[in-house]
Design an enzyme around this catalytic site. Structure first.
Site, PDB file in Angstrom:
ATOM      1  N   GLU A 147      51.273  -0.701  12.724  1.00 53.33           N
ATOM      2  CA  GLU A 147      50.206   0.060  13.396  1.00 53.33           C
ATOM      3  C   GLU A 147      49.356  -0.854  14.274  1.00 53.33           C
ATOM      4  O   GLU A 147      48.871  -0.446  15.331  1.00 53.33           O
ATOM      5  CB  GLU A 147      49.364   0.803  12.351  1.00 53.33           C
ATOM      6  N   HIS A 183      50.881  -5.664  10.886  1.00 52.88           N
ATOM      7  CA  HIS A 183      51.329  -4.332  10.476  1.00 52.88           C
ATOM      8  C   HIS A 183      51.784  -3.559  11.720  1.00 52.88           C
ATOM      9  O   HIS A 183      51.217  -3.724  12.803  1.00 52.88           O
ATOM     10  CB  HIS A 183      50.200  -3.576   9.775  1.00 52.88           C
ATOM     11  N   ASN A 193      48.200  -0.531   0.666  1.00 53.27           N
ATOM     12  CA  ASN A 193      47.559  -0.608   1.976  1.00 53.27           C
ATOM     13  C   ASN A 193      46.800   0.699   2.186  1.00 53.27           C
ATOM     14  O   ASN A 193      47.397   1.714   2.512  1.00 53.27           O
ATOM     15  CB  ASN A 193      48.636  -0.812   3.054  1.00 53.27           C
ATOM     16  N   TRP A 194      45.499   0.622   1.970  1.00 51.38           N
ATOM     17  CA  TRP A 194      44.700   1.857   2.045  1.00 51.38           C
ATOM     18  C   TRP A 194      44.473   2.326   3.477  1.00 51.38           C
ATOM     19  O   TRP A 194      43.993   3.439   3.701  1.00 51.38           O
ATOM     20  CB  TRP A 194      43.337   1.642   1.362  1.00 51.38           C
ATOM     21  N   LYS A 195      44.791   1.447   4.443  1.00 50.44           N
ATOM     22  CA  LYS A 195      44.574   1.774   5.868  1.00 50.44           C
ATOM     23  C   LYS A 195      43.125   2.231   6.069  1.00 50.44           C
ATOM     24  O   LYS A 195      42.227   1.722   5.405  1.00 50.44           O
ATOM     25  CB  LYS A 195      45.600   2.813   6.348  1.00 50.44           C
ATOM     26  N   GLY A 243      54.985   6.255   6.467  1.00 47.22           N
ATOM     27  CA  GLY A 243      54.229   7.500   6.497  1.00 47.22           C
ATOM     28  C   GLY A 243      55.058   8.733   6.818  1.00 47.22           C
ATOM     29  O   GLY A 243      54.515   9.801   7.079  1.00 47.22           O
ATOM     30  N   GLU A 269      58.948  -3.615   6.834  1.00 53.57           N
ATOM     31  CA  GLU A 269      58.565  -2.203   6.881  1.00 53.57           C
ATOM     32  C   GLU A 269      59.212  -1.529   8.089  1.00 53.57           C
ATOM     33  O   GLU A 269      58.673  -1.621   9.204  1.00 53.57           O
ATOM     34  CB  GLU A 269      57.043  -2.068   7.006  1.00 53.57           C
TER      35      GLU A 269
END
Ligand code: PGA
Length: 253
Positions: free
Chosen positions: A100, A98, A9-11, A176, A170
């Protein structure tokens, strides 16, 4: 045997040039070094989907995914990207829910159920994320919350539709932060999710569902996490941004 998947997941990271270099380095390393048949997915920012997909060509092991899509199919929704658009570009996967997105963009269970539906309607496989924040883990109500997230997002599906979904557990406190769940914590929650799926869809269906772990997966911990019986690979953020690290993670699957 469930397919192992390692999704990066490169975000919201990398310029186009950096993205091309990262994808090409990982592709080369995977071809040269990675045995086994784990599938790799680069979940890249929208503008890079086509360039990276074109760069991959018909690579049998590596594909691309989006990080979100709209709950609407088309219309006056400035700045949004729809599932039919992704489908028309030949994108097979889309991350939905996700943490976020839930946290910064207010996405809730009801909205995510709609996004799951529109993705499936257009032939995309959702990578559906769930996971508890730290305070919920500390209050020891994490299993109830994750079960609720899975119910809200997925339990309206029939079994055939569910089989097209990949679930990613997650824990928010591990994303992170460098603080990964222990293999035991990951396995325990994955087993809870699978048992919950079995209570609705039966054990045979639940046994086919791929459940990824995400949250500070790295080269050092991937192998242990991925060897848990109910952990079918990972959704990887930070470590997917460096070709050597990501390749080592893939080797763990
Ligand atoms: P992380 O992110 O690997 O950097 O913790 C995982 C994710 O958010 O999917």
């Amino acid at each position: 045997m469930r397919q192992k998947i390692v999704a990066g997941n490169w975000k919201m990271n990398k310029t186009l040039e950096e993205a091309n270099i990262l994808a090409s380095e990982v592709t080369g390393m995977v071809a040269d070094e990675v045995k086994g048949d784990a599938k790799v997915i680069f979940c890249v920012p929208f503008p890079y989907l086509l360039p990276i997909k074109n760069q991959l060509g018909n690579n049998a092991r590596i594909s691309v995914g989006a990080q979100n899509c709209s709950e609407h199919e088309s219309g006056a929704y400035t700045g949004e990207v729809s599932a039919p658009m992704l489908k028309s570009m030949g994108i097979p996967y889309v991350i939905l829910g996700h943490s976020e997105r839930r946290q910064y963009f207010g996405e809730d269970g009801k909205l995510l159920a709609k996004k799951v539906d529109v993705a499936l309607k257009h032939g995309l496989s959702p990578i559906f994320c769930c996971g508890e924040p730290l305070e919920v883990r500390e209050a020891n109500t994490h299993e109830a919350l994750v079960k609720k997230q899975v119910e809200e997002g997925l339990f309206h599906l029939n079994a055939d539709a569910l089989k097209k979904v990949v679930i990613a557990y997650e824990p928010v406190w591990a994303i992170g932060t460098g603080k990964t769940a222990s293999a035991q914590q990951a396995q325990d929650m994955h087993a809870v999710i699978r048992t919950h799926l079995a209570s609705k869809y039966g054990q045979a269906v639940a046994d086919t569902i791929i459940i990824l772990y995400g949250g500070s997966v790295n080269a050092a911990n991937a192998k242990e996490l991925f060897s848990c019986p109910d952990v079918d690979g990972g959704l990887v953020g930070g470590a997917s941004l460096k070709s050597r690290d990501f390749t080592e993670v893939i080797k763990g699957a």
